[in-house]
Design an enzyme around this catalytic site. Structure first.
Site, PDB file in Angstrom:
ATOM      1  N   ASP A   1      -1.542 -16.795 -26.033  1.00  0.00           N
ATOM      2  CA  ASP A   1      -1.353 -17.577 -24.907  1.00  0.00           C
ATOM      3  C   ASP A   1      -0.804 -16.610 -23.697  1.00  0.00           C
ATOM      4  O   ASP A   1       0.040 -15.539 -24.085  1.00  0.00           O
ATOM      5  CB  ASP A   1      -0.269 -18.624 -25.072  1.00  0.00           C
ATOM      6  CG  ASP A   1      -0.952 -19.595 -26.263  1.00  0.00           C
ATOM      7  OD1 ASP A   1      -2.117 -19.685 -26.252  1.00  0.00           O
ATOM      8  OD2 ASP A   1      -0.025 -20.301 -26.699  1.00  0.00           O
TER       9      ASP A   1
ATOM     10  N   ASP B   1       2.536 -16.938 -21.729  1.00  0.00           N
ATOM     11  CA  ASP B   1       3.841 -17.812 -21.749  1.00  0.00           C
ATOM     12  C   ASP B   1       4.576 -17.438 -20.644  1.00  0.00           C
ATOM     13  O   ASP B   1       4.907 -16.216 -20.554  1.00  0.00           O
ATOM     14  CB  ASP B   1       4.445 -17.542 -23.049  1.00  0.00           C
ATOM     15  CG  ASP B   1       3.624 -18.066 -24.468  1.00  0.00           C
ATOM     16  OD1 ASP B   1       3.701 -19.223 -24.334  1.00  0.00           O
ATOM     17  OD2 ASP B   1       3.379 -17.060 -25.251  1.00  0.00           O
TER      18      ASP B   1
END
Length: 220
Positions: free
Chosen positions: A142, A144
């Site tokens: 991801d 983040d």
């Protein structure tokens, strides 16, 4: 500076203090990467305190790379063992280290950041790759981000923009909105129609109304 540490702040610790502290964590002494962590100049991150953390100690953590099972290590440390503190890199600085396929979304996020007057910070796999020079980013990683609210920030535009960009990004755009007290809420929760969201602080977590959370309070 150490007295004002917040969740997600970085702490660099004395290698000798780190080595001595690991004597209380025999399972960690078997992991060479953890043993050499401070000696290599790698930071730890301030985490939310738990009931097991001794009063007065810093509650710190470090995530191990995927090759080590993505384990999250939690330790406590006497503040005297901390050499300095810092912050995660900004998204603007981190973009040069991001996967190429992420770059169009990062460009859009930087445009959004300028529009809402917030400088986002990168944490998670991309940040730890930059900070440690170890392999954290994998195809399923991801992006983040931490979005610290400030006076003048347009929270509604931020949430709308994040939802729009995330809907077409090749990677998951995750992260937290941070209020003036240092508490964080997942941006997806704030963008939903929930009547309460989970706000995570250094000492506790609590359910709060989204409108209350987004009403900026500047800590004294």
């Amino acid at each position: 500076m150490l007295e004002r540490l917040r969740r997600h702040d970085l702490v660099f610790v004395d290698p000798d203090v780190w080595a001595a502290r690991l004597c209380d964590y025999p399972e960690l002494r078997a992991v060479d990467l953890v043993v050499e962590w401070a000696d290599a100049g790698r930071p730890l991150v301030v985490r939310r305190r738990s009931a097991d953390d001794p009063d007065g100690d810093l509650a710190l953590g470090l995530p191990l790379p995927p090759a080590y099972g993505k384990r999250r290590v939690a330790v406590s440390l006497d503040p005297a063992g901390a050499l300095s503190a810092g912050h995660f890199p900004t998204l603007r600085a981190a973009q040069v280290s991001a996967p190429v396929r992420w770059l169009p979304s990062i460009k859009a996020l930087l445009v959004l950041a300028a529009e809402v007057q917030i400088e986002p910070l990168v944490f998670g796999s991309l940040a730890w790759s930059i900070l440690t020079r170890l392999d954290y980013v994998v195809p399923t990683s991801d992006l983040d981000l931490l979005w610290p609210l400030n006076v003048g920030a347009n929270a509604a535009a931020l949430l709308d923009g994040l939802a729009r960009i995330a809907s077409t990004s090749p990677m998951r755009v995750d992260g937290e909105i941070i209020d003036g007290d240092g508490r964080g809420v997942q941006w997806q929760e704030l963008a939903s129609d929930r009547s309460e969201v989970l706000a995570k602080g250094l000492l506790s977590i609590a359910l709060v109304a989204p409108s209350d959370f987004l009403r900026l309070r500047v800590a004294e």
